[in-house]
Write a protein that holds these residues in place. Sequence first.
Motif, mmCIF file in Angstrom:
data_model
loop_
_atom_site.group_PDB
_atom_site.id
_atom_site.type_symbol
_atom_site.label_atom_id
_atom_site.label_comp_id
_atom_site.label_asym_id
_atom_site.label_seq_id
_atom_site.Cartn_x
_atom_site.Cartn_y
_atom_site.Cartn_z
ATOM 1 N N LEU A 140 -8.051 -9.836 5.837
ATOM 2 C CA LEU A 140 -8.242 -11.286 6.000
ATOM 3 C C LEU A 140 -8.232 -11.677 7.475
ATOM 4 C CD1 LEU A 140 -6.098 -12.856 3.161
ATOM 5 C CD2 LEU A 140 -8.522 -13.263 3.592
ATOM 6 N N ARG A 141 -7.299 -11.099 8.206
ATOM 7 C CA ARG A 141 -7.259 -11.433 9.627
ATOM 8 C C ARG A 141 -8.511 -10.911 10.329
ATOM 9 N NH1 ARG A 141 -2.315 -10.211 13.672
ATOM 10 N NH2 ARG A 141 -3.340 -8.190 13.849
ATOM 11 N N GLY A 142 -8.964 -9.725 9.952
ATOM 12 C CA GLY A 142 -10.217 -9.218 10.506
ATOM 13 C C GLY A 142 -11.385 -10.140 10.199
ATOM 14 N N TYR A 158 -9.795 -4.312 11.474
ATOM 15 C CA TYR A 158 -10.439 -3.424 10.503
ATOM 16 C C TYR A 158 -10.025 -1.975 10.745
ATOM 17 C CZ TYR A 158 -13.369 -7.367 9.053
ATOM 18 O OH TYR A 158 -13.819 -8.571 8.571
ATOM 19 N N GLY A 159 -9.835 -1.592 12.008
ATOM 20 C CA GLY A 159 -9.349 -0.254 12.319
ATOM 21 C C GLY A 159 -7.961 -0.007 11.750
ATOM 22 N N LYS A 165 -5.624 2.314 4.448
ATOM 23 C CA LYS A 165 -6.331 2.806 3.252
ATOM 24 C C LYS A 165 -7.632 3.472 3.689
ATOM 25 C CE LYS A 165 -4.289 -0.290 -0.119
ATOM 26 N NZ LYS A 165 -4.522 -1.130 -1.272
ATOM 27 N N PRO A 166 -7.545 4.695 4.176
ATOM 28 C CA PRO A 166 -8.716 5.350 4.766
ATOM 29 C C PRO A 166 -9.835 5.677 3.778
ATOM 30 C CG PRO A 166 -6.823 6.837 4.734
ATOM 31 C CD PRO A 166 -6.344 5.497 4.284
ATOM 32 N N ASN A 167 -9.543 5.687 2.507
ATOM 33 C CA ASN A 167 -10.569 6.049 1.520
ATOM 34 C C ASN A 167 -11.360 4.862 0.987
ATOM 35 O OD1 ASN A 167 -9.944 8.774 1.755
ATOM 36 N ND2 ASN A 167 -8.319 8.604 0.233
#
Length: 173
Positions: A140-142, A158-159, A165-167
């Motif tokens: 949300l902040r992104g 986003y990074g 949650k890398p997947n």
Amino acid sequence: MIFAHVLPRAAIASAVVVSGLTATAPAFADVTDLDRKICADRNEDADKKIAACTVVLGYPSERALHVNAYHQRGLAFYRKQKLDFAIADYTEAIKLDPKFVFAYGARALAYNQKGDTEHALQDADEGLRLAPQFFEMRMLRGLSHRTAKAWDLAIADYGEAIKLKPNLSSPYL
């Protein structure tokens, strides 16, 4: 309300909301288990949900349910794109429970939808302060940074979401 006994309770509760008297319900509309169930059901029709949550909110004996009822009714208003009503309900939920991170997230999304990125970012920041590992709040902040064209900050959020949650593909989009 001379004709109140003839109208269905949902119609009366909706009229109460439309008239702006969101915190009270008619005295004759007792809170039922069905009202509580409809108010809590994420998949319920928005109008039914608004009416049921309004009934729940009208009773002091249901105070323990008020935080969730405001949040759920806010979600229903959001689905109907009644963003000011949604924001007002999320604000009431936050007043009752200042640590209710989901209300901050929902309000941030509504503010963002209105183009009010300043308030959206304030809510997302507070949500992340309360729950730093909350993936959806990071997203949300992104989104709010992206809407404000603050590209570097959006990419940073986003990074961080990718690290959480890398997947999932959503932060990459």
